[in-house]
Design a protein around this motif. Structure first.
Motif, PDB file in Angstrom:
ATOM      1  N   MET A   1     -35.570  97.620  68.326  1.00  8.44           N
ATOM      2  CA  MET A   1     -35.701  98.850  69.102  1.00  8.44           C
ATOM      3  C   MET A   1     -34.500  99.240  69.669  1.00  8.44           C
ATOM      4  O   MET A   1     -33.832  98.545  70.452  1.00  8.44           O
ATOM      5  CB  MET A   1     -36.780  98.479  70.086  1.00  8.44           C
ATOM      6  N   PRO A   2     -34.262 100.535  69.618  1.00  7.00           N
ATOM      7  CA  PRO A   2     -33.047 101.036  70.369  1.00  7.00           C
ATOM      8  C   PRO A   2     -33.287 101.158  71.857  1.00  7.00           C
ATOM      9  O   PRO A   2     -34.612 101.399  72.589  1.00  7.00           O
ATOM     10  CB  PRO A   2     -32.888 102.638  69.722  1.00  7.00           C
ATOM     11  N   PHE A   3     -32.118 101.310  72.621  1.00  8.93           N
ATOM     12  CA  PHE A   3     -32.253 101.546  74.052  1.00  8.93           C
ATOM     13  C   PHE A   3     -31.139 102.432  74.358  1.00  8.93           C
ATOM     14  O   PHE A   3     -29.777 102.281  73.619  1.00  8.93           O
ATOM     15  CB  PHE A   3     -32.525 100.306  74.986  1.00  8.93           C
ATOM     16  N   SER A   4     -31.304 103.202  75.642  1.00  6.82           N
ATOM     17  CA  SER A   4     -29.935 104.115  75.961  1.00  6.82           C
ATOM     18  C   SER A   4     -29.669 103.265  77.138  1.00  6.82           C
ATOM     19  O   SER A   4     -30.441 102.762  78.174  1.00  6.82           O
ATOM     20  CB  SER A   4     -30.307 105.417  76.113  1.00  6.82           C
ATOM     21  N   LEU A   5     -28.474 103.491  77.894  1.00 11.34           N
ATOM     22  CA  LEU A   5     -27.844 103.174  78.986  1.00 11.34           C
ATOM     23  C   LEU A   5     -27.387 104.381  79.978  1.00 11.34           C
ATOM     24  O   LEU A   5     -26.717 105.182  79.424  1.00 11.34           O
ATOM     25  CB  LEU A   5     -26.889 101.982  78.961  1.00 11.34           C
ATOM     26  N   SER A   6     -27.756 104.182  81.348  1.00 12.11           N
ATOM     27  CA  SER A   6     -27.124 105.357  82.289  1.00 12.11           C
ATOM     28  C   SER A   6     -27.069 104.614  83.575  1.00 12.11           C
ATOM     29  O   SER A   6     -27.025 103.444  83.701  1.00 12.11           O
ATOM     30  CB  SER A   6     -28.170 106.407  82.190  1.00 12.11           C
ATOM     31  N   GLY A   7     -26.602 105.440  84.505  1.00 14.54           N
ATOM     32  CA  GLY A   7     -26.479 104.861  85.895  1.00 14.54           C
ATOM     33  C   GLY A   7     -24.976 105.082  86.350  1.00 14.54           C
ATOM     34  O   GLY A   7     -24.116 105.688  85.451  1.00 14.54           O
ATOM     35  N   LEU A  51     -31.651 100.999  82.095  1.00 11.66           N
ATOM     36  CA  LEU A  51     -31.799 100.786  80.657  1.00 11.66           C
ATOM     37  C   LEU A  51     -33.458 101.613  80.337  1.00 11.66           C
ATOM     38  O   LEU A  51     -34.264 101.336  81.018  1.00 11.66           O
ATOM     39  CB  LEU A  51     -32.211  99.330  80.446  1.00 11.66           C
ATOM     40  N   THR A  52     -33.308 102.103  79.430  1.00 10.75           N
ATOM     41  CA  THR A  52     -34.600 103.079  78.824  1.00 10.75           C
ATOM     42  C   THR A  52     -34.817 102.751  77.547  1.00 10.75           C
ATOM     43  O   THR A  52     -33.787 103.023  76.489  1.00 10.75           O
ATOM     44  CB  THR A  52     -34.252 104.544  78.964  1.00 10.75           C
TER      45      THR A  52
END
Length: 81
Positions: A1-7, A51-52
């Motif tokens: 499953m892919p995920f994206s990072l921000s913050g 983390l989304t």
């Protein structure tokens, strides 16, 4: 499953993460993502890693699908004379 990072934290200088895709083994309902905090000697504000989860393949995304980790600054403020 892919995920994206921000913050507000920067990957590579504030933290590293285990991989860029999460595989949940057959018959299981979860998997772990490990965030390794990089300790430095820089006084800075606390920072976040958000983390989304992306859209899974052959599964249904549950809740929560967004998680926020706060990296607490552990460095003393600089001394000014």
């Amino acid at each position: 499953m892919p995920f994206s990072l921000s913050g507000t934290a920067t990957q590579g200088s504030d933290y590293t993460i285990s991989g860029d895709v999460v595989e949940i083994p057959h018959g299981q309902t979860s998997a772990s993502i490990v965030i390794h905090v990089i300790d430095d000697n820089i006084d800075e504000d606390d920072e976040t890693v958000v983390l989304t989860m992306g859209t899974p393949t052959n599964a249904t995304k549950g809740l929560p699908y967004i998680d926020t980790v706060t990296i607490l600054d552990n460095d003393d403020q600089p001394l000014v004379y």
